[in-house]
Design a protein around this motif. Structure first.
Motif, mmCIF file in Angstrom:
data_model
loop_
_atom_site.group_PDB
_atom_site.id
_atom_site.type_symbol
_atom_site.label_atom_id
_atom_site.label_comp_id
_atom_site.label_asym_id
_atom_site.label_seq_id
_atom_site.Cartn_x
_atom_site.Cartn_y
_atom_site.Cartn_z
ATOM 1 N N THR A 6 0.935 -1.261 -0.019
ATOM 2 C CA THR A 6 0.069 -0.084 0.159
ATOM 3 C C THR A 6 0.943 1.202 0.204
ATOM 4 O OG1 THR A 6 -1.663 -1.317 1.248
ATOM 5 C CG2 THR A 6 -1.950 1.287 1.201
ATOM 6 N N ALA A 7 1.760 1.214 0.905
ATOM 7 C CA ALA A 7 3.052 2.359 0.997
ATOM 8 C C ALA A 7 3.722 2.395 -0.295
ATOM 9 C CB ALA A 7 4.068 2.248 1.856
ATOM 10 N N ARG A 8 3.783 1.314 -1.112
ATOM 11 C CA ARG A 8 4.571 1.452 -2.512
ATOM 12 C C ARG A 8 3.571 2.001 -3.370
ATOM 13 N NH1 ARG A 8 9.531 1.537 -4.865
ATOM 14 N NH2 ARG A 8 9.270 1.262 -6.747
ATOM 15 N N LYS A 9 2.444 1.687 -3.393
ATOM 16 C CA LYS A 9 1.516 2.040 -4.422
ATOM 17 C C LYS A 9 1.413 3.801 -4.146
ATOM 18 C CE LYS A 9 -3.437 1.387 -6.209
ATOM 19 N NZ LYS A 9 -3.466 2.575 -6.686
ATOM 20 N N PHE A 10 1.288 4.249 -3.031
ATOM 21 C CA PHE A 10 0.916 5.533 -2.495
ATOM 22 C C PHE A 10 2.201 6.382 -3.139
ATOM 23 C CE2 PHE A 10 1.842 9.013 0.304
ATOM 24 C CZ PHE A 10 0.597 10.110 0.004
ATOM 25 N N PHE A 11 3.252 5.691 -3.015
ATOM 26 C CA PHE A 11 4.727 6.399 -3.611
ATOM 27 C C PHE A 11 4.812 6.424 -5.040
ATOM 28 C CE2 PHE A 11 9.173 6.116 -4.929
ATOM 29 C CZ PHE A 11 9.648 7.304 -4.208
ATOM 30 N N ASP A 12 4.282 5.308 -5.541
ATOM 31 C CA ASP A 12 4.333 5.219 -6.990
ATOM 32 C C ASP A 12 3.256 6.267 -7.525
ATOM 33 O OD1 ASP A 12 6.185 3.428 -7.081
ATOM 34 O OD2 ASP A 12 4.894 1.587 -7.330
ATOM 35 N N ASP A 13 1.885 6.482 -6.934
ATOM 36 C CA ASP A 13 1.061 7.579 -7.355
ATOM 37 C C ASP A 13 1.676 8.749 -7.378
ATOM 38 O OD1 ASP A 13 -0.700 5.425 -7.873
ATOM 39 O OD2 ASP A 13 -1.626 5.757 -6.053
ATOM 40 N N ILE A 14 2.401 9.263 -6.325
ATOM 41 C CA ILE A 14 3.264 10.403 -6.095
ATOM 42 C C ILE A 14 4.184 10.679 -7.228
ATOM 43 C CG2 ILE A 14 4.578 11.862 -4.707
ATOM 44 C CD1 ILE A 14 3.072 10.794 -2.328
ATOM 45 N N ILE A 15 4.832 9.948 -7.847
ATOM 46 C CA ILE A 15 5.950 10.269 -8.540
ATOM 47 C C ILE A 15 5.615 9.720 -9.981
ATOM 48 C CG2 ILE A 15 7.781 9.727 -7.064
ATOM 49 C CD1 ILE A 15 8.251 7.162 -8.276
ATOM 50 N N SER A 16 4.383 9.177 -10.221
ATOM 51 C CA SER A 16 3.961 8.910 -11.643
ATOM 52 C C SER A 16 3.618 10.263 -12.568
ATOM 53 C CB SER A 16 2.761 8.015 -11.718
ATOM 54 O OG SER A 16 1.550 8.806 -10.924
ATOM 55 N N SER A 17 3.468 11.443 -11.645
ATOM 56 C CA SER A 17 2.928 12.637 -12.540
ATOM 57 C C SER A 17 3.968 13.698 -12.173
ATOM 58 C CB SER A 17 1.479 12.954 -12.013
ATOM 59 O OG SER A 17 1.091 14.197 -12.380
ATOM 60 N N PRO A 18 4.289 14.269 -13.102
ATOM 61 C CA PRO A 18 5.194 15.674 -12.762
ATOM 62 C C PRO A 18 4.517 16.616 -11.930
ATOM 63 C CG PRO A 18 5.025 15.148 -15.311
ATOM 64 C CD PRO A 18 4.312 14.220 -14.607
#
Length: 163
Positions: A6-18
């Motif tokens: 879940t934490a990894r998904k949250f981090f990925d969502d943050i860095i997925s968009s400029p």
């Protein structure tokens, strides 16, 4: 309890968009500036306090009190409330020159605090017995006095007989 995925998904969502990356960078930058500014203000306050020596106990006339406005007294700021004189030099950012309450510096501020006014006619050049104030206004100035008693050094009094 959130899992690692879940934490990894949250981090990925943050860095997925400029845009998200820019927003996180701005939050970090402004947080840094906010805390950096506060630490400088604390250091300035400590240096102001160190610079001023402790004053001996004494009485003041209203004329004497005028000298302690933060300018003429090398930074020492005194305010009179209900016959007591408080050393508010530690709060020079509020009561010193240019501060929002600098009009109180070097004066008996009892009437102004009672009436919530900083108009020049609220400050008397002679002793003010405050007998014309309403009971609610007297309660108000007494509350201010209690607040000052808990926050600032006292041991000085306004001597009404030498005015």
């Amino acid at each position: 309890m959130p899992s690692f995925s879940t934490a990894r998904k949250f981090f990925d969502d943050i860095i997925s968009s400029p845009i998200n990356i820019c927003l996180v960078a701005l939050i970090c930058y402004f947080s840094y500036k906010l805390f950096k500014k506060d630490s400088r203000a604390i250091k300035d306050d400590k240096s102001q306090q160190k610079r001023l020596e402790k004053m001996p106990k004494r009485d003041f006339t209203l004329v004497d009190l005028k000298e302690f406005d933060g300018v003429k007294s090398n930074g020492r700021i005194l305010i009179g409330i209900l016959g007591r004189v408080f050393d508010v030099s530690a709060a020079h950012q509020f009561y010193g020159p240019g501060g929002p309450y600098s009009v109180f510096a070097g004066r008996d501020a009892s009437r102004a605090l009672a009436t919530f006014s900083v108009e020049p006619d609220q400050f008397k050049e002679t002793y003010d017995d405050l007998s014309d104030l309403k009971p609610s206004q007297m309660d108000q100035v007494k509350e201010w006095e209690m607040q000052f008693l808990g926050s600032f050094y006292i041991f000085y009094f306004i001597n009404i007989y030498d005015i």
